[in-house]
Design a protein around this motif. Structure first.
Motif, PDB file in Angstrom:
ATOM      1  N   MET A  83     -17.759  -2.206   8.126  1.00 31.43           N
ATOM      2  CA  MET A  83     -16.562  -2.595   7.964  1.00 31.43           C
ATOM      3  C   MET A  83     -15.680  -2.455   6.649  1.00 31.43           C
ATOM      4  N   THR A  84     -16.621  -3.069   5.498  1.00 27.87           N
ATOM      5  CA  THR A  84     -15.967  -3.334   4.238  1.00 27.87           C
ATOM      6  C   THR A  84     -15.574  -1.842   3.707  1.00 27.87           C
ATOM      7  N   THR A  85     -16.402  -0.628   3.802  1.00 29.11           N
ATOM      8  CA  THR A  85     -16.078   0.551   3.452  1.00 29.11           C
ATOM      9  C   THR A  85     -14.730   1.087   4.302  1.00 29.11           C
ATOM     10  N   SER A  86     -14.791   0.809   5.636  1.00 29.60           N
ATOM     11  CA  SER A  86     -13.578   1.422   6.168  1.00 29.60           C
ATOM     12  C   SER A  86     -12.347   0.541   5.750  1.00 29.60           C
ATOM     13  N   LEU A  87     -12.475  -0.648   5.534  1.00 31.77           N
ATOM     14  CA  LEU A  87     -11.133  -1.455   5.214  1.00 31.77           C
ATOM     15  C   LEU A  87     -10.873  -1.061   3.574  1.00 31.77           C
ATOM     16  N   LEU A  88     -11.908  -0.797   2.755  1.00 29.73           N
ATOM     17  CA  LEU A  88     -11.695  -0.070   1.417  1.00 29.73           C
ATOM     18  C   LEU A  88     -10.757   1.166   1.297  1.00 29.73           C
ATOM     19  N   ALA A  89     -11.184   1.926   2.326  1.00 28.74           N
ATOM     20  CA  ALA A  89     -10.774   3.132   2.780  1.00 28.74           C
ATOM     21  C   ALA A  89      -9.136   2.979   3.000  1.00 28.74           C
ATOM     22  N   LEU A  90      -9.126   2.156   4.009  1.00 31.69           N
ATOM     23  CA  LEU A  90      -7.657   1.884   4.447  1.00 31.69           C
ATOM     24  C   LEU A  90      -6.712   1.509   3.517  1.00 31.69           C
ATOM     25  N   ASN A  91      -7.526   0.346   2.486  1.00 28.26           N
ATOM     26  CA  ASN A  91      -6.585   0.141   1.389  1.00 28.26           C
ATOM     27  C   ASN A  91      -5.907   1.218   0.632  1.00 28.26           C
ATOM     28  N   LEU A  92      -6.725   2.199   0.559  1.00 27.52           N
ATOM     29  CA  LEU A  92      -6.119   3.307  -0.074  1.00 27.52           C
ATOM     30  C   LEU A  92      -4.772   4.078   0.430  1.00 27.52           C
ATOM     31  N   GLN A  93      -4.712   3.926   1.593  1.00 28.73           N
ATOM     32  CA  GLN A  93      -3.570   4.596   2.370  1.00 28.73           C
ATOM     33  C   GLN A  93      -2.328   4.016   1.742  1.00 28.73           C
ATOM     34  N   GLU A  94      -1.331   4.975   1.503  1.00 28.20           N
ATOM     35  CA  GLU A  94      -0.423   4.806   0.972  1.00 28.20           C
ATOM     36  C   GLU A  94       0.799   4.029   1.512  1.00 28.20           C
ATOM     37  N   THR A  95       1.518   3.278   1.066  1.00 30.65           N
ATOM     38  CA  THR A  95       2.835   2.500   1.363  1.00 30.65           C
ATOM     39  C   THR A  95       3.751   3.749   1.225  1.00 30.65           C
ATOM     40  N   LYS A  96       4.669   3.707   2.421  1.00 32.61           N
ATOM     41  CA  LYS A  96       5.716   4.490   2.849  1.00 32.61           C
ATOM     42  C   LYS A  96       6.668   4.441   1.711  1.00 32.61           C
ATOM     43  N   ASN A  97       7.075   5.285   0.705  1.00 31.74           N
ATOM     44  CA  ASN A  97       7.592   5.013  -0.403  1.00 31.74           C
ATOM     45  C   ASN A  97       9.192   5.073  -0.032  1.00 31.74           C
ATOM     46  N   ILE A  98       9.957   4.044  -0.679  1.00 36.41           N
ATOM     47  CA  ILE A  98      11.574   4.087  -0.429  1.00 36.41           C
ATOM     48  C   ILE A  98      12.134   4.097  -1.943  1.00 36.41           C
ATOM     49  N   THR A  99      13.069   4.942  -2.046  1.00 35.25           N
ATOM     50  CA  THR A  99      13.539   4.869  -3.689  1.00 35.25           C
ATOM     51  C   THR A  99      14.726   3.798  -3.635  1.00 35.25           C
ATOM     52  N   PRO A 100      14.360   2.971  -4.676  1.00 33.32           N
ATOM     53  CA  PRO A 100      15.445   1.918  -5.073  1.00 33.32           C
ATOM     54  C   PRO A 100      16.846   2.321  -4.888  1.00 33.32           C
ATOM     55  N   LYS A 101      17.704   1.444  -4.639  1.00 34.53           N
ATOM     56  CA  LYS A 101      19.383   1.931  -4.703  1.00 34.53           C
ATOM     57  C   LYS A 101      19.774   1.643  -6.066  1.00 34.53           C
ATOM     58  N   ALA A 102      19.292   0.707  -6.794  1.00 36.35           N
ATOM     59  CA  ALA A 102      19.678   0.213  -8.143  1.00 36.35           C
ATOM     60  C   ALA A 102      18.212   0.105  -8.965  1.00 36.35           C
ATOM     61  N   PRO A 103      18.394   0.277 -10.076  1.00 32.19           N
ATOM     62  CA  PRO A 103      17.213  -0.014 -11.243  1.00 32.19           C
ATOM     63  C   PRO A 103      16.550  -1.329 -10.877  1.00 32.19           C
ATOM     64  N   LEU A 104      15.243  -1.377 -10.606  1.00 34.11           N
ATOM     65  CA  LEU A 104      14.502  -2.595 -10.276  1.00 34.11           C
ATOM     66  C   LEU A 104      14.434  -3.720 -11.606  1.00 34.11           C
ATOM     67  N   GLN A 105      14.492  -4.782 -11.351  1.00 37.20           N
ATOM     68  CA  GLN A 105      14.310  -5.640 -12.562  1.00 37.20           C
ATOM     69  C   GLN A 105      12.998  -6.458 -12.583  1.00 37.20           C
ATOM     70  N   LEU A 106      12.290  -6.591 -11.507  1.00 33.80           N
ATOM     71  CA  LEU A 106      10.932  -7.221 -11.374  1.00 33.80           C
ATOM     72  C   LEU A 106      10.015  -6.312 -10.712  1.00 33.80           C
ATOM     73  N   LEU A 107      10.132  -5.929  -9.546  1.00 26.82           N
ATOM     74  CA  LEU A 107       9.216  -5.269  -8.630  1.00 26.82           C
ATOM     75  C   LEU A 107       9.144  -3.717  -9.055  1.00 26.82           C
ATOM     76  N   ASN A 108       7.922  -3.320  -8.824  1.00 24.28           N
ATOM     77  CA  ASN A 108       7.709  -1.856  -8.980  1.00 24.28           C
ATOM     78  C   ASN A 108       8.303  -1.071  -7.596  1.00 24.28           C
ATOM     79  N   GLU A 109       8.154   0.242  -7.502  1.00 24.90           N
ATOM     80  CA  GLU A 109       8.706   0.904  -6.497  1.00 24.90           C
ATOM     81  C   GLU A 109       7.802   0.726  -5.170  1.00 24.90           C
ATOM     82  N   LYS A 110       6.573   0.480  -5.455  1.00 21.84           N
ATOM     83  CA  LYS A 110       5.849   0.141  -4.338  1.00 21.84           C
ATOM     84  C   LYS A 110       5.960  -1.091  -3.468  1.00 21.84           C
ATOM     85  N   GLU A 111       6.241  -2.003  -4.530  1.00 19.43           N
ATOM     86  CA  GLU A 111       6.402  -3.472  -3.872  1.00 19.43           C
ATOM     87  C   GLU A 111       7.963  -3.451  -3.374  1.00 19.43           C
ATOM     88  N   TYR A 112       8.807  -2.776  -4.070  1.00 20.27           N
ATOM     89  CA  TYR A 112      10.018  -2.437  -3.348  1.00 20.27           C
ATOM     90  C   TYR A 112      10.197  -2.126  -2.027  1.00 20.27           C
TER      91      TYR A 112
END
Lengths: 517, 163
Positions: B1-30
């Motif tokens: 279970m732990t191994t599979s969860l770890l693997a799943l954690n490596l799945q990538e967030t669907k990336n969305i490009t910010p509409k304006a420069p970010l002030q706090l968050l990184n692109e993944k968090e955005y």
């Protein structure tokens, strides 16, 4: 406001050391009232205010601007678990700049508790009467006629009449009020007689020096004295510290930065020998229901609060009492009160014009076992607030939800919604029993606070209080506290007038002390 | 279970490009915030979706002025709501939130709204701040029948030289 004695971020680019007779930290109800009294007696007063010098020019009636610029933590202040949202001013004039102008004299039932439990033997209605009258005159505190109450407030009138509950018109500190409804965003027409228009100009004209965007970080103390107030200039845009210090040496130092920030200042300064600083913090926890009517309420317009009911303020010695008022329904405030999301939330908000927001404000700290909340420090030195919901308060929440639902339906609401995570819809008086099966307390439904009190309580016994009945710290002989943090309990009424009144009283004790120095 | 969860954690967030420069968050968090905000405030005519009026960008700007602890906690909440191991514990949804379909996303948010106190707190944080930004938008407030400041008061202020 424009005044040559005001200094702010734009001017404070280099560290400076200042000397004065009295340094007052905070420009709200306590600090500004005190400053006006002391400067008029010829004392050299310096005031530090962490917020910006914003006034009518900036009060553009935009909720988003107001929360960002005028409220603590940009309107995001809350208890640590986010179960209780806290509205508190963070601008010149403190909360008097953004409050809804409701004024009450301190109730005798509260004064009697303060006398009996905390040794504040002078605090009688008779003794305080001249102070009440002076501030009522200065701030033009008068009843707001029922005939011009907005529909939101008239819901209380209709419901209370039908149920034969007590209600009364409220008194407000306004002059030439346009009945716009935007008090919470700073008065757009300079009608609110808050500190911005009254005691701050009084003090400035009598020579006070006011440093805005300057937060008191710490009080440097010896065993019996505050030797120096260490302040730092805050960038009003980023709200970050700039590294520019404003250090003040004063004969007397007054903490008037309110419950929450005042105790935090004491904790940062190591002033907590008895381990009571920040404890017994009272927030007048507020719960609400949204009552939906067929006809428009438009609770975002008109004086926000003009009617209240104290029908349930005294529920006996084993229960927490509460009083009923309304809150204005501007979109941001209303939306953050709701607990749902998605289309349900959007549909709820689409009915905003027809919603009345009725609130019950709980008088915490009066029940003998109610300890309220605790202010401590986060690693950065900012305040951390915890507020456990006791079984007694949980019982009061259950009772007050039912009362508000009862009032709504009696006033003609076609349905009312609680702020529960999974709440019932109540359409008639028999539906109210549905509330019996719901849970109450933290994170079960929305809870708010617009009144912060306690944390540096006044009393005769130094083991359970921080300042004595003369507002002076029990051991630091030149340190005073003059704001709502000295309240030994909450009030069961909106607190601003009590703070103004106690500040007048404190000014006499401080004047007496100055004569001895 | 732990191994599979770890693997799943490596799945990538669907990336969305910010509409304006970010002030706090990184692109993944955005990107996570965009996905969450669109569930909280969906496209529901006449209501625009949160992403149509860049609520995530507005929230980023608000959080840029918050205290360091609040910023850290907010970023943690975004990580936790996206993180599949947390989602798996609650609802057996193993993919990152941003890659779920609409129904699954709704379910994950509902699980947080009604879940244990810590999850309710996190839901409150996200819902409150996104709603605050959404109902500040001029188009949105017109939809809900709020006409803004009364003309008479605006006229008084204009006469005094204020906006």
């Amino acid at each position: 406001m424009n005044h040559p004695n005001i200094f702010d971020y734009t001017q404070l680019k280099q560290t400076r050391d200042i000397s004065c007779t009295v340094c007052i930290i905070g420009s709200g109800a306590g600090g500004a009232t005190l400053a006006a009294q002391l400067t008029q007696k010829g004392h050299d007063v310096v005031m530090l205010e962490a917020g910006s010098n914003r006034y009518v020019k900036h009060f553009d009636m935009d909720e988003s601007t107001a929360f960002t610029n005028l409220y603590q933590e940009g309107g995001l202040r809350a208890t640590e678990d986010l179960s209780l949202s806290i509205l508190q001013g963070a601008t010149l004039g403190g909360s008097t700049t953004i409050n809804w102008t409701t004024c009450f004299r301190t109730p005798e039932r509260v004064l009697s508790i303060w006398r009996d439990r905390y040794g504040l033997t002078d605090f009688t209605e008779e003794y305080l009467k001249p102070y009440f009258e002076r501030i009522e005159k200065r701030l033009n505190i008068n009843p707001w006629p029922e005939v011009i109450a907005n529909e939101n407030n008239k819901v209380i009138v209709r419901g209370a009449k039908k149920l034969d509950w007590e209600y009364s018109v409220l008194r407000r500190n306004v002059k030439g009020c346009a009945n716009s409804g935007f008090c919470g965003m700073g008065c757009p027409v300079d009608a609110k007689q808050g500190m911005l228009l009254t005691t701050i100009p009084d003090a400035l004209n009598a020579g006070m020096r006011l440093f805005c965007n300057t937060q008191a970080l710490q009080l440097n103390t010896s065993s019996t004295r505050v030797e120096r107030v260490v302040g730092e200039v805050i960038d009003p845009t980023t709200k970050k510290k700039t590294g520019v210090r404003v250090n003040v040496n004063a004969k007397i130092v007054v903490s008037a930065c309110g419950a929450i920030n005042g105790p935090a200042l004491f904790l940062r300064s190591g002033l907590n020998e008895k381990n009571i600083v920040g404890k017994r913090t009272f927030l007048h926890p507020v719960i609400g229901v949204a009552a939906e009517f067929d006809s428009p309420i438009n609770g975002f317009y008109g004086a926000p609060q003009s009617i209240s009911s104290h029908q349930f303020i005294d529920r006996g010695p084993d229960k927490i009492g509460y009083f009923l008022e309304v809150a204005p329904t501007h979109p941001i405030l209303a939306s953050t009160a709701a607990s749902s999301f998605g289309k349900n939330q959007q549909l709820f908000m689409k009915r905003l014009s027809n919603l009345s927001f009725l609130i019950a404000i709980h008088a915490d700290g009066i029940h003998h076992k109610d300890e309220g909340g605790v202010v401590s420090l986060r690693p950065s030195g900012r305040p951390k607030i915890t507020y456990p919901t006791s079984p007694t308060l949980t019982e009061a929440f259950a009772h007050s939800h039912k009362s508000l639902a009862q009032l709504s339906i009696a006033a003609g609401a076609k349905r009312c919604h609680t702020m529960h995570v999974q709440g019932p819809v109540i359409q008639n008086q028999s539906d109210i029993s549905k509330l019996d099966t719901h849970e109450y307390g933290a994170l079960k439904h929305g809870v708010f606070s617009a009144h912060q009190m306690g944390g540096l309580p006044m009393g005769r016994d130094p083991n359970v209080s921080v300042v004595n009945p003369q507002f002076r710290h029990h051991t630091i002989e030149n340190l005073y506290v003059v704001d709502g943090s000295v309240f030994p309990t909450a009030l069961g009424v909106n607190p601003s007038q009590t703070i103004y009144t106690l500040s007048l009283l404190a000014s006499e004790h401080i004047e007496e002390k100055l004569q001895q120095i | 279970m732990t191994t599979s969860l770890l693997a799943l954690n490596l799945q990538e967030t669907k990336n969305i490009t910010p509409k304006a420069p970010l002030q706090l968050l990184n692109e993944k968090e955005y990107s996570i915030l965009v996905a969450v905000a669109d569930i909280l405030l969906p496209h529901n005519p006449p209501f625009p979706s949160a992403s149509q009026i860049d609520i995530a960008g507005k929230v980023d700007a608000v959080m840029a002025t918050a205290g360091p602890e609040q910023q850290e906690e907010f970023r943690l909440v975004l990580f936790l709501i996206e993180n599949p191991s947390v989602g798996a514990l609650l609802s057996l949804q193993l993919a990152p939130l941003s890659q779920l379909d609409k129904k699954e996303k709704n379910q994950r948010i509902e699980d947080w709204r009604t879940g244990i106190p810590q999850l309710r707190s996190a839901f409150k944080a996200l819902n409150g701040i996104c709603n605050g930004a959404y109902y500040a938008d001029k188009k949105v407030i017109q939809i809900i029948g709020y006409d803004g400041p009364p003309e008479a008061i605006i006229a008084i202020r204009k006469a005094q030289g204020y906006q």
